[in-house]
Design an enzyme around this catalytic site. Structure first.
Site, PDB file in Angstrom:
ATOM      1  N   GLU A  43       0.929  -1.095  -0.126  1.00  0.00           N
ATOM      2  CA  GLU A  43       0.129  -0.074   0.130  1.00  0.00           C
ATOM      3  C   GLU A  43       0.911   1.367   0.026  1.00  0.00           C
ATOM      4  O   GLU A  43       2.039   1.393   0.639  1.00  0.00           O
ATOM      5  CB  GLU A  43      -0.931  -0.131   1.123  1.00  0.00           C
ATOM      6  CG  GLU A  43      -1.951   1.397   1.277  1.00  0.00           C
ATOM      7  CD  GLU A  43      -2.691   1.332   2.633  1.00  0.00           C
ATOM      8  OE1 GLU A  43      -3.152   2.265   3.289  1.00  0.00           O
ATOM      9  OE2 GLU A  43      -2.926   0.180   3.051  1.00  0.00           O
ATOM     10  N   GLU A  51      -2.717  11.428   3.562  1.00  0.00           N
ATOM     11  CA  GLU A  51      -3.987  11.152   4.277  1.00  0.00           C
ATOM     12  C   GLU A  51      -3.700  12.265   5.306  1.00  0.00           C
ATOM     13  O   GLU A  51      -2.780  12.977   5.562  1.00  0.00           O
ATOM     14  CB  GLU A  51      -3.378  10.107   5.354  1.00  0.00           C
ATOM     15  CG  GLU A  51      -3.579   8.384   4.471  1.00  0.00           C
ATOM     16  CD  GLU A  51      -3.476   7.386   5.295  1.00  0.00           C
ATOM     17  OE1 GLU A  51      -4.439   6.682   5.636  1.00  0.00           O
ATOM     18  OE2 GLU A  51      -2.412   7.066   5.429  1.00  0.00           O
TER      19      GLU A  51
END
Length: 574
Positions: A138, A143
């Site tokens: 990932e 974020e």
């Protein structure tokens, strides 16, 4: 984005911050500009997944929560009961439609904030359905959680011991504003950037520490989660609905690269005199990233050679900003120029103009502005964009060395018709002229427009004002016209009709307006937004001010009559 457990052991990870150069000759291979809706390359995931998408998230994902408004994707998280959950939002991916391996992946995004709010732009290994997570790998491009000051860039994987591992970096960003978040992913490393500035890097060379996952195909994801293991389960519902705005998503592959030219009018050297690593530059503008792509480390230039007829303008900071130094001949060692050895970050290589030199102004280097934003530019560095009607920029200490005519060129781009730019000096007291901005076919499709202005010698604050918006600007170039090219005389405030000197400013205004005109006195009448006379005719002097604090918001008309002429001005109270 998912499965970040604060109790997970910290992985001590080897990474390099050496002089590895990444080619910046990127070729765009995929994009979604969200101009005409959402591309069919996106697949929407719905529901709450398994265990709240692995993170105990509290929302139910719905396709309806993703819309396009004014060319922006808008993902909206709502306080809404649906499917047994108290919140709804949207999650979209390119899985099965578009997969990517290596390259530059970026998006221009404005993120929401609030306790429990968790937006993300990220990637998952395309083999997730076969090997599962975290073995698929990932890459979290950006974020943000809650009201934290930092954004995060992270990778997750399964290491050589088949143990979950992660490694991340962070940097402070005002996330409510638009920023370009990107990763540059190669066979050797992954680097994270905000607005072109690197803040984190990790080595994946030869699958070090079990990072072989990151040498496979990945797909893209965008989502806005509510609650979960990372942001927690206390939700500030006063911040809902929360909206995540995405201007575009773009993917680039590395091209063949621009080889370091064997010759060029300017050659940079890492050491004195004319030794060490060298880079020859052709005429053009080079940012830090572009110089590094050619092999010259930032803050590492000690000497340079400049061919006759050319000049090199060195800048202390990136994107042609900060202190500058112009070199028109060879310099064996920059230690002879105070504070310039190993200090150069960006550079402009140009021909020396015949006659008086042109003044080149980067549009983003304004002294003050209203309403505009900076963004990364396809021609290198940054440009000024998102310009609406009545927005403005000011550039202080612009010198016109002699009186007469000057050509002002503007490097502009627009995807619409009708843009108009007005140029003035000294807080708008003298309007130099207007130029129409054409539709160039895109916000980064650049063209040059120009007009001729006439002005007295002096140092001014140069202003750019958007009479009509819908355009971007990269740079401004001011060049003195030769005497044999024009028959227009030097500016004379009494004789010249080429310059409009009647000005009511600021516009828009709040509590005060100032009025200047090319006469000692004038008769003034003011009409309110309903067309009624607000101020009966009265005589004022040039330079007078009006107290407008008790005027209602709206559009007003000011009529000035002097020297047998009548001037009408339309102004706006905000």
């Amino acid at each position: 984005m998912k499965n970040i457990h604060k109790t997970t052991r910290l992985v001590i990870f080897l990474f390099c911050l050496g002089n590895t150069m990444i080619a910046q000759n990127w070729i765009r291979v995929w994009e979604d500009e969200f101009t005409n809706g959402i591309s069919s390359d996106w697949v929407f995931e719905t529901g709450n997944g398994s265990s709240g998408w692995g993170n105990n998230e509290l929302q139910y994902y719905r396709r309806e929560n993703a819309t396009v408004v004014n060319g922006n994707l808008v993902i909206t998280a709502k306080k809404e009961n649906f499917g047994g959950y108290n919140y709804t939002s949207a999650r979209m991916k390119t899985q099965g439609r578009k997969n990517f391996k290596y390259g530059k992946i970026e998006a221009r995004i404005a993120l929401p904030t609030g306790q429990g709010v968790w937006p993300a732009f990220w990637m998952l290994g395309s083999n997730i359905n076969t090997v599962g997570w975290p073995a698929c790998g990932e890459i979290d491009i950006v974020e943000h959680v809650n009201n934290d000051p930092d954004i995060h860039g992270t990778i997750h994987w399964q290491d050589n011991n088949n143990t979950y591992a992660y490694y991340g970096g962070k940097t402070a960003v005002n996330v409510n504003d638009y920023h370009t978040y990107s990763v540059e992913w190669s066979a050797t490393d992954i680097r994270w950037f905000v607005d072109g500035v690197q803040y984190h890097m990790v080595s994946i060379s030869e699958g070090i520490n079990g990072t072989s996952e990151f040498h496979n195909d990945f797909f893209l994801l965008l989502n806005l989660a509510i609650g979960g293991n990372w942001p927690g389960f206390s939700i500030d519902e006063s911040r809902l609905p929360a909206k995540m705005y995405v201007d575009y998503v773009r993917v680039y592959e590395k091209g063949q690269g621009n080889p370091t030219p064997s010759t060029g009018p300017v050659t940079l050297y890492a050491d004195c005199p004319f030794s060490g690593t060298s880079v020859a530059l052709s005429e053009g503008r080079y940012t830090r990233a572009q110089l590094e792509a050619l092999g010259m480390v930032n803050d590492h230039v000690s000497s340079l050679k400049v061919q006759s007829g050319y000049q090199a303008t060195l800048y202390w900071d990136d994107n042609f900003s900060g202190s500058s130094l112009i070199k028109t001949s060879d310099t064996s060692c920059l230690t002879n120029d105070t504070n310039w050895n190993d200090k150069m970050t960006s550079i402009v290589v140009s021909k020396i103009p015949t006659g008086e030199a042109s003044l080149f102004i980067e549009a983003e280097n304004y002294t003050n502005m209203s309403g505009v934003q900076k963004e990364n530019c396809s021609e290198g560095g940054q440009n000024v964009g998102y310009i609406d009607a009545a927005d403005w920029m000011v550039y202080d200490a612009i010198e016109f060395s002699s009186s007469g005519n000057y050509t002002i060129e503007y490097r502009v781009a627009s995807a619409v018709n009708g843009g108009v730019l007005s140029t003035d000096v000294n807080a708008g007291t003298t309007v130099l002229g207007e130029v129409t901005i054409p539709n160039t076919g895109g916000w980064q499709n650049w063209t040059t427009v120009s007009h001729t202005i006439t002005i007295n010698a002096g140092t001014y604050s140069l202003g750019l004002y958007a009479v009509a918006g819908g355009w971007n600007i990269n740079w401004i170039k001011i060049t003195k016209q030769n005497a044999n090219r024009t028959s227009v005389s030097t500016l004379d405030a009494k004789a010249s009709d080429n310059i409009e000197t009647t000005l009511v400013y600021p516009n828009p205004f709040k509590d005060t307006i100032h009025i200047n005109f090319n006469s000692k006195t004038a008769k003034m009448v003011v009409f309110d937004p309903q067309g009624c006379t607000l101020l009966d005719p009265e005589v004022i002097e040039s330079g007078d001010s009006l107290d407008t604090s008790n005027w209602a918001k709206g559009i007003y008309i000011i009529v000035l009559e002097y020297d047998g002429t009548k001037k009408t001005r339309r102004i706006i109270k905000n």
